[in-house]
Design a protein around this motif. Sequence first.
Motif, PDB file in Angstrom:
ATOM      1  N   ILE A  66       0.935  -1.125   0.089  1.00 37.25           N
ATOM      2  CA  ILE A  66       0.149  -0.091  -0.102  1.00 37.25           C
ATOM      3  C   ILE A  66       0.821   1.230  -0.073  1.00 37.25           C
ATOM      4  CG2 ILE A  66      -1.469   1.307   1.358  1.00 37.25           C
ATOM      5  CD1 ILE A  66      -2.840  -1.241   2.078  1.00 37.25           C
ATOM      6  N   ASP A  67       1.809   1.278   0.883  1.00 34.01           N
ATOM      7  CA  ASP A  67       2.977   2.509   0.689  1.00 34.01           C
ATOM      8  C   ASP A  67       3.608   2.556  -0.281  1.00 34.01           C
ATOM      9  OD1 ASP A  67       1.818   2.725   3.412  1.00 34.01           O
ATOM     10  OD2 ASP A  67       3.474   1.914   4.424  1.00 34.01           O
ATOM     11  N   SER A  68       3.891   1.619  -1.299  1.00 35.04           N
ATOM     12  CA  SER A  68       4.676   1.832  -2.462  1.00 35.04           C
ATOM     13  C   SER A  68       4.206   2.626  -3.480  1.00 35.04           C
ATOM     14  CB  SER A  68       4.879   0.185  -3.149  1.00 35.04           C
ATOM     15  OG  SER A  68       5.525   0.481  -4.393  1.00 35.04           O
ATOM     16  N   PRO A  69       4.735   3.403  -4.211  1.00 36.12           N
ATOM     17  CA  PRO A  69       4.184   4.312  -5.390  1.00 36.12           C
ATOM     18  C   PRO A  69       3.905   3.400  -6.484  1.00 36.12           C
ATOM     19  CG  PRO A  69       6.651   4.523  -5.005  1.00 36.12           C
ATOM     20  CD  PRO A  69       6.118   3.619  -4.010  1.00 36.12           C
ATOM     21  N   PHE A  70       4.380   2.151  -6.335  1.00 36.41           N
ATOM     22  CA  PHE A  70       4.135   1.340  -7.710  1.00 36.41           C
ATOM     23  C   PHE A  70       2.787   0.486  -7.505  1.00 36.41           C
ATOM     24  CE2 PHE A  70       8.581   2.117  -7.153  1.00 36.41           C
ATOM     25  CZ  PHE A  70       9.057   2.860  -8.236  1.00 36.41           C
ATOM     26  N   TYR A  71       2.440   0.124  -8.713  1.00 38.27           N
ATOM     27  CA  TYR A  71       1.365  -0.719  -8.865  1.00 38.27           C
ATOM     28  C   TYR A  71       1.543  -2.140  -8.114  1.00 38.27           C
ATOM     29  CZ  TYR A  71      -2.648  -3.644 -10.640  1.00 38.27           C
ATOM     30  OH  TYR A  71      -3.755  -4.438 -10.692  1.00 38.27           O
ATOM     31  N   GLY A  72       2.449  -2.923  -8.540  1.00 36.25           N
ATOM     32  CA  GLY A  72       2.660  -3.999  -8.057  1.00 36.25           C
ATOM     33  C   GLY A  72       4.419  -4.400  -7.730  1.00 36.25           C
ATOM     34  N   GLU A  73       4.546  -4.986  -6.606  1.00 28.30           N
ATOM     35  CA  GLU A  73       5.827  -5.278  -6.327  1.00 28.30           C
ATOM     36  C   GLU A  73       6.058  -6.681  -6.276  1.00 28.30           C
ATOM     37  OE1 GLU A  73       8.247  -2.921  -4.726  1.00 28.30           O
ATOM     38  OE2 GLU A  73       7.057  -1.204  -5.371  1.00 28.30           O
ATOM     39  N   GLU A 100       0.396 -17.636  -2.012  1.00 25.54           N
ATOM     40  CA  GLU A 100      -0.860 -18.101  -1.393  1.00 25.54           C
ATOM     41  C   GLU A 100      -1.904 -17.140  -1.460  1.00 25.54           C
ATOM     42  OE1 GLU A 100      -0.041 -19.047   2.647  1.00 25.54           O
ATOM     43  OE2 GLU A 100       1.050 -20.836   2.116  1.00 25.54           O
ATOM     44  N   ARG A 101      -1.668 -16.031  -1.513  1.00 27.31           N
ATOM     45  CA  ARG A 101      -2.592 -14.986  -1.431  1.00 27.31           C
ATOM     46  C   ARG A 101      -2.863 -14.382  -3.077  1.00 27.31           C
ATOM     47  NH1 ARG A 101      -1.255 -16.160   2.911  1.00 27.31           N
ATOM     48  NH2 ARG A 101      -2.196 -16.129   4.688  1.00 27.31           N
ATOM     49  N   GLY A 102      -2.301 -14.861  -4.163  1.00 26.87           N
ATOM     50  CA  GLY A 102      -2.600 -14.289  -5.484  1.00 26.87           C
ATOM     51  C   GLY A 102      -1.407 -13.881  -6.084  1.00 26.87           C
ATOM     52  N   GLY A 103      -0.507 -13.762  -5.745  1.00 31.37           N
ATOM     53  CA  GLY A 103       0.783 -12.892  -6.302  1.00 31.37           C
ATOM     54  C   GLY A 103       1.090 -11.585  -5.844  1.00 31.37           C
ATOM     55  N   PRO A 104       2.144 -11.050  -6.557  1.00 32.25           N
ATOM     56  CA  PRO A 104       2.562  -9.812  -6.114  1.00 32.25           C
ATOM     57  C   PRO A 104       1.844  -8.691  -6.358  1.00 32.25           C
ATOM     58  CG  PRO A 104       3.817 -10.482  -7.844  1.00 32.25           C
ATOM     59  CD  PRO A 104       2.842 -11.511  -7.509  1.00 32.25           C
ATOM     60  N   SER A 105       0.668  -8.693  -7.236  1.00 28.03           N
ATOM     61  CA  SER A 105      -0.167  -7.638  -7.852  1.00 28.03           C
ATOM     62  C   SER A 105      -0.765  -7.137  -6.587  1.00 28.03           C
ATOM     63  CB  SER A 105      -1.135  -8.053  -8.920  1.00 28.03           C
ATOM     64  OG  SER A 105      -2.070  -7.333  -8.924  1.00 28.03           O
ATOM     65  N   PHE A 106      -0.938  -5.702  -6.764  1.00 28.77           N
ATOM     66  CA  PHE A 106      -1.296  -4.865  -5.638  1.00 28.77           C
ATOM     67  C   PHE A 106      -2.944  -5.279  -5.547  1.00 28.77           C
ATOM     68  CE2 PHE A 106      -2.022  -1.274  -3.176  1.00 28.77           C
ATOM     69  CZ  PHE A 106      -3.296  -0.613  -3.474  1.00 28.77           C
TER      70      PHE A 106
END
Length: 113
Positions: A66-73, A100-106
Amino acid sequence: MSAVISISTDKSYGVSRVCRVWGLSRASVYRDLQPSPPEPPVRRRPGPQGPMPDAELVEAIKQVIIDSPFYGEGHRKVWARLRYKGIRTSKARGLRLMRERGGPSFSTILQPC
């Protein structure tokens, strides 16, 4: 086997005779006399448990994303940001929790499980 005493022998009836009269196999009688096997233990992931439970670490990962300025990490960048915040964990554990929770996408990590 039986609590009834034979009149002719003054002994209790044996398993063979009782099973023959009742029409049972002796194996089933002995099987029923054994205690039931205990429930198998709940499987946990192997190895030492980390200083932070998985649920708390997932919340920390969500906060980092959430704190990241990017869409996905990716898991490596999330792991590095966690270390910068003072949360020490392994890259593999972070990757496992993110997978387990669906990948790194935001959008997928922030959905409830």
